[in-house]
Motif scaffolding. Structure first.
Motif, PDB file in Angstrom:
ATOM      1  N   SER A 119       0.859  -1.187   0.000  1.00  0.00           N
ATOM      2  CA  SER A 119       0.000   0.000   0.000  1.00  0.00           C
ATOM      3  C   SER A 119       0.891   1.232   0.000  1.00  0.00           C
ATOM      4  O   SER A 119       1.741   1.382   0.891  1.00  0.00           O
ATOM      5  N   LEU A 120       0.716   2.102  -0.982  1.00  0.00           N
ATOM      6  CA  LEU A 120       1.668   3.194  -1.139  1.00  0.00           C
ATOM      7  C   LEU A 120       0.998   4.509  -1.493  1.00  0.00           C
ATOM      8  O   LEU A 120      -0.142   4.539  -1.976  1.00  0.00           O
ATOM      9  N   ALA A 171       5.347  14.713  -0.460  1.00  0.00           N
ATOM     10  CA  ALA A 171       5.290  13.390   0.161  1.00  0.00           C
ATOM     11  C   ALA A 171       4.928  13.497   1.645  1.00  0.00           C
ATOM     12  O   ALA A 171       4.101  12.720   2.151  1.00  0.00           O
ATOM     13  N   LYS A 172       5.511  14.448   2.339  1.00  0.00           N
ATOM     14  CA  LYS A 172       5.208  14.612   3.765  1.00  0.00           C
ATOM     15  C   LYS A 172       3.745  14.999   3.978  1.00  0.00           C
ATOM     16  O   LYS A 172       3.093  14.531   4.910  1.00  0.00           O
ATOM     17  N   SER A 173       3.218  15.832   3.106  1.00  0.00           N
ATOM     18  CA  SER A 173       1.831  16.277   3.252  1.00  0.00           C
ATOM     19  C   SER A 173       0.839  15.150   2.966  1.00  0.00           C
ATOM     20  O   SER A 173      -0.296  15.181   3.440  1.00  0.00           O
ATOM     21  N   MET A 174       1.263  14.145   2.202  1.00  0.00           N
ATOM     22  CA  MET A 174       0.398  13.031   1.833  1.00  0.00           C
ATOM     23  C   MET A 174       0.491  11.854   2.797  1.00  0.00           C
ATOM     24  O   MET A 174      -0.300  10.912   2.710  1.00  0.00           O
ATOM     25  N   PHE A 175       1.446  11.877   3.706  1.00  0.00           N
ATOM     26  CA  PHE A 175       1.716  10.710   4.546  1.00  0.00           C
ATOM     27  C   PHE A 175       0.483  10.255   5.314  1.00  0.00           C
ATOM     28  O   PHE A 175      -0.291  11.061   5.825  1.00  0.00           O
ATOM     29  N   MET A 176       0.316   8.932   5.395  1.00  0.00           N
ATOM     30  CA  MET A 176      -0.750   8.338   6.205  1.00  0.00           C
ATOM     31  C   MET A 176      -0.220   7.059   6.822  1.00  0.00           C
ATOM     32  O   MET A 176       0.637   6.374   6.238  1.00  0.00           O
ATOM     33  N   GLU A 177      -0.700   6.723   8.000  1.00  0.00           N
ATOM     34  CA  GLU A 177      -0.160   5.608   8.778  1.00  0.00           C
ATOM     35  C   GLU A 177      -0.257   4.269   8.052  1.00  0.00           C
ATOM     36  O   GLU A 177       0.581   3.386   8.241  1.00  0.00           O
ATOM     37  N   GLU A 178      -1.293   4.104   7.237  1.00  0.00           N
ATOM     38  CA  GLU A 178      -1.482   2.804   6.586  1.00  0.00           C
ATOM     39  C   GLU A 178      -0.560   2.579   5.381  1.00  0.00           C
ATOM     40  O   GLU A 178      -0.559   1.495   4.783  1.00  0.00           O
ATOM     41  N   ALA A 179       0.238   3.565   5.016  1.00  0.00           N
ATOM     42  CA  ALA A 179       1.150   3.428   3.875  1.00  0.00           C
ATOM     43  C   ALA A 179       2.371   2.595   4.254  1.00  0.00           C
ATOM     44  O   ALA A 179       2.995   2.818   5.290  1.00  0.00           O
ATOM     45  N   ASP A 180       2.702   1.624   3.384  1.00  0.00           N
ATOM     46  CA  ASP A 180       3.918   0.825   3.555  1.00  0.00           C
ATOM     47  C   ASP A 180       5.136   1.532   2.987  1.00  0.00           C
ATOM     48  O   ASP A 180       6.274   1.177   3.308  1.00  0.00           O
ATOM     49  N   GLY A 203       9.528   7.180   8.420  1.00  0.00           N
ATOM     50  CA  GLY A 203       9.663   5.851   8.998  1.00  0.00           C
ATOM     51  C   GLY A 203       9.253   4.719   8.083  1.00  0.00           C
ATOM     52  O   GLY A 203       8.994   3.597   8.542  1.00  0.00           O
ATOM     53  N   ILE A 204       9.190   4.988   6.772  1.00  0.00           N
ATOM     54  CA  ILE A 204       8.842   3.956   5.789  1.00  0.00           C
ATOM     55  C   ILE A 204       9.788   4.074   4.595  1.00  0.00           C
ATOM     56  O   ILE A 204      10.380   5.137   4.365  1.00  0.00           O
TER      57      ILE A 204
END
Length: 236
Positions: A119-120, A171-180, A203-204
């Motif tokens: 998931s990306l 990329a930072k603005s789009m970050f979500m916890e469920e992203a691998d 952290g990913i």
């Protein structure tokens, strides 16, 4: 002779001003890069499709340099035809020039798989029609695209003028916890300076078009050297 450890051939869009510079800056000692250019000014479906038609003749010129592998260095140009388009393109070039060939899209898929990214989030400089094609391509290959956002830029020279802080902030603005993981698409988008920083901050793992292309090319010529370009090139 330059390239005593290995010689990489690169097919790059004519208006690309980033890929060669990024790859040259991290080539291991003894590895050389040799380039042919194929015509492209605008990143849209029509021009990308036309560009692909020039790839065989350009690859023949690379073969004259005794390269051991050829990279088709355009992300959108290698997924524009949908699932398996990149494999068909590789096969056509290999049949004509008798040199192992891969595309940036192939390298990206391999990188996502080896990093176990399912998931990306996807960062691009592209217009909406190209983003939609990329989303379809990734999903047809089994990945879940949580979000894809582009900068709406069609002129490839303009993409090459972007500072690396632009994809970093997006990329930072789009970050979500469920992203691998994060995929930053486009070989003309400057990313090498931000890969390590983004991985530490989010952290990913982070995959970018040029990073994946370099990683795949080095593996194909059996040069296994750790480079500070994210988890992909440090560990794999």
């Amino acid at each position: 002779m330059f390239g005593w450890r290995g010689r990489i051939g690169l097919l790059v869009p004519s208006s690309n001003t980033t890929m060669e510079m990024e790859l040259h800056s991290y080539l291991p000692e003894g590895v050389s890069l040799h380039t042919s250019r194929i015509p492209l000014k605008k990143v849209n479906e029509e021009e990308l499709t036309k560009m692909v038609g020039y790839s065989i003749e350009a690859a023949k010129l690379l073969a004259d340099a005794g390269v051991e592998v050829i990279a088709f260095g355009c992300t959108s140009g290698s997924f524009i035809g949908g699932k398996d388009f990149e494999k068909e393109l590789e096969m056509k070039i290999e049949e004509e020039v008798k040199v192992e060939t891969f595309t940036t899209s192939t390298a990206v898929l391999e990188a996502l798989n080896i990093l176990d990214i399912q998931s990306l989030i996807v960062v691009t400089p592209y217009i909406d029609e190209i983003n939609q094609r990329e989303k379809e391509f990734l999903e047809e290959n089994g990945f879940t695209v949580l979000d894809i956002r582009g900068l709406g830029i069609e002129e490839n020279l303009e993409i090459g003028r972007l500072s690396p802080h632009v994809p970093y902030m997006l990329a930072k603005s789009m970050f979500m916890e469920e992203a691998d993981g994060v995929f930053i698409s486009c070989t003309n988008l400057r990313t090498f300076e931000i890969i390590e920083k983004l991985e530490k901050d989010l952290g990913i793992p982070v995959v970018t078009s040029n990073q994946a292309t370099l990683w795949y090319a080095l593996r194909e010529i059996d040069v296994r050297e750790s480079l500070p370009l994210g988890k992909l090139l440090r560990e794999f």
